[in-house]
Design a protein around this motif. Structure first.
Motif, short mmCIF file in Angstrom:
data_model
loop_
_atom_site.label_atom_id
_atom_site.label_comp_id
_atom_site.label_asym_id
_atom_site.label_seq_id
_atom_site.Cartn_x
_atom_site.Cartn_y
_atom_site.Cartn_z
N GLN A 23 0.98 -1.21 0.06
CA GLN A 23 -0.01 -0.25 -0.15
C GLN A 23 0.76 1.38 -0.06
O GLN A 23 0.78 2.33 -0.67
N ALA A 26 2.16 2.06 -3.53
CA ALA A 26 1.18 1.70 -4.52
C ALA A 26 1.54 2.85 -5.51
O ALA A 26 1.79 3.95 -5.05
N PHE A 28 -0.15 5.64 -7.03
CA PHE A 28 -1.51 6.35 -6.74
C PHE A 28 -1.65 7.07 -8.01
O PHE A 28 -0.73 7.77 -8.72
N ASP A 52 -6.88 7.48 -6.99
CA ASP A 52 -7.17 6.01 -6.88
C ASP A 52 -5.66 5.23 -6.64
O ASP A 52 -4.66 5.78 -7.36
N PRO A 53 -5.48 4.66 -5.71
CA PRO A 53 -6.71 4.05 -4.81
C PRO A 53 -6.59 5.12 -3.60
O PRO A 53 -5.86 5.91 -3.58
N VAL A 54 -7.81 4.98 -2.73
CA VAL A 54 -7.73 5.67 -1.62
C VAL A 54 -6.70 5.30 -0.43
O VAL A 54 -6.70 4.15 -0.07
N ASP A 55 -5.98 6.12 0.04
CA ASP A 55 -4.94 5.89 0.99
C ASP A 55 -5.51 5.36 2.40
O ASP A 55 -6.37 6.18 2.77
N SER A 83 -15.04 8.33 0.31
CA SER A 83 -14.70 6.79 0.09
C SER A 83 -14.60 6.31 -1.20
O SER A 83 -14.03 5.36 -1.54
N ASP A 84 -15.01 7.28 -2.29
CA ASP A 84 -14.89 6.84 -3.56
C ASP A 84 -13.74 7.67 -4.00
O ASP A 84 -13.52 7.36 -5.54
N GLY A 85 -13.04 8.34 -3.45
CA GLY A 85 -11.95 8.80 -4.12
C GLY A 85 -12.15 10.08 -4.60
O GLY A 85 -11.01 10.67 -5.15
#
Length: 281
Positions: A23, A26, A28, A52-55, A83-85
């Motif tokens: 993570q 990742a 981003f 994307d993704p949400v940290d 939560s959807d970014g």
């Protein structure tokens, strides 16, 4: 048995650590856009974006607004990501740091991802596309719209006699609503504005004086000799207003006056013509 328990514990730690490391490293991504490309100096810039993704650490998006001329930072903000970014924010252009026309950069960073978009700010006072309003009088020019939607009259070149030493190129406007001449400038040096006012443009109050306001503050250190004013202008001065008892009326009034005179002249000429062709017995 203890060896099996120890092995399972180490395995769980390794797997958990792998997830955290993956993570942390990742790739981003971030996208961002504005609702328009060009704004004036009394607008609101709406910024929207997606990551994307949400940290998992709930990192916020850092927004930095930069000016390019002169280079500098206008605004810094931290924006939450849902939560959807998705994220969004608004930037008001009506502030002193964004007073100049030009390109402004909006930079966003989220974790190890970043993006920059640019917008243009243009002058808030623009001549309307209606051409010359009145001809045949001492006053000719064009309609203009002020920063707050005021109905202004933009004086043409040579209509105002002036001399200025504060390194600025002034623009002169008439405001019939409050009987004033409004001067927009962006002085970079301290200096003097000397302006001669003619009564077909603006008339003084009953005591022969005018009221001078610079950047919304009434001035008392200007001098007046006849219809000539000598006004100090310090570096950074943006607007000077000269108020009197009467200023150039709106175009509709002038046009109506000219039309009325024209109609009366036609009637008189017609009447004389009819009289001259009536046969005499």
């Amino acid at each position: 048995m203890n060896k099996h328990v120890l092995f399972m514990a180490v395995t769980i730690l390794i797997l958990a650590g792998t997830g955290i490391v993956s993570q942390a490293y990742a790739a981003f991504t971030i996208t961002m856009e504005t609702d328009k490309d060009v704004y004036d100096h009394s607008s609101v810039i709406t910024v929207t974006g997606h990551v994307d993704p949400v940290d998992i650490k709930n990192s916020e998006v850092t927004i930095i607004v930069k000016s390019t001329n002169p280079p500098g930072i206008v605004q810094i903000d931290q924006i939450s990501v849902n939560s959807d970014g998705d994220f969004s924010t608004m930037i008001e252009t009506a502030n002193v740091i964004m007073k100049k026309d030009g390109t402004y950069l909006i930079y966003a960073q989220y974790a190890n991802a970043e993006i920059t978009v640019s917008v243009e700010l243009t002058d808030a006072i623009e001549a309307a596309d209606i051409g010359t309003a009145v001809t045949g009088t001492a006053v000719t020019g064009t309609d203009a719209i002020g920063p707050s939607g005021e109905s202004f009259y933009k004086f043409g070149d040579g209509q105002i006699e002036y001399d200025i030493t504060c390194n600025a190129t002034p623009a002169f406007f008439g405001n019939a609503d409050d009987d004033s001449i409004v001067i927009y400038l962006d002085s970079t040096d301290d200096g003097i504005l000397t302006i001669t006012l003619h009564e077909e443009l603006i008339k003084p109050f009953e005591d022969g004086t005018f009221v001078v306001i610079a950047d919304n503050q009434e001035m008392e250190d200007y001098t007046q000799i006849g219809n000539t004013l000598t006004i100090p202008c310090v570096a950074g001065t943006e607007k000077i207003e000269i108020h009197g008892s009467w200023a150039i009326p709106e175009f509709g009034v002038i046009a109506a006056m000219i039309l009325a005179v024209a109609i009366i002249s036609i009637i008189m000429v017609t009447a004389k013509t009819k009289l001259s062709i009536v046969p005499r017995y």
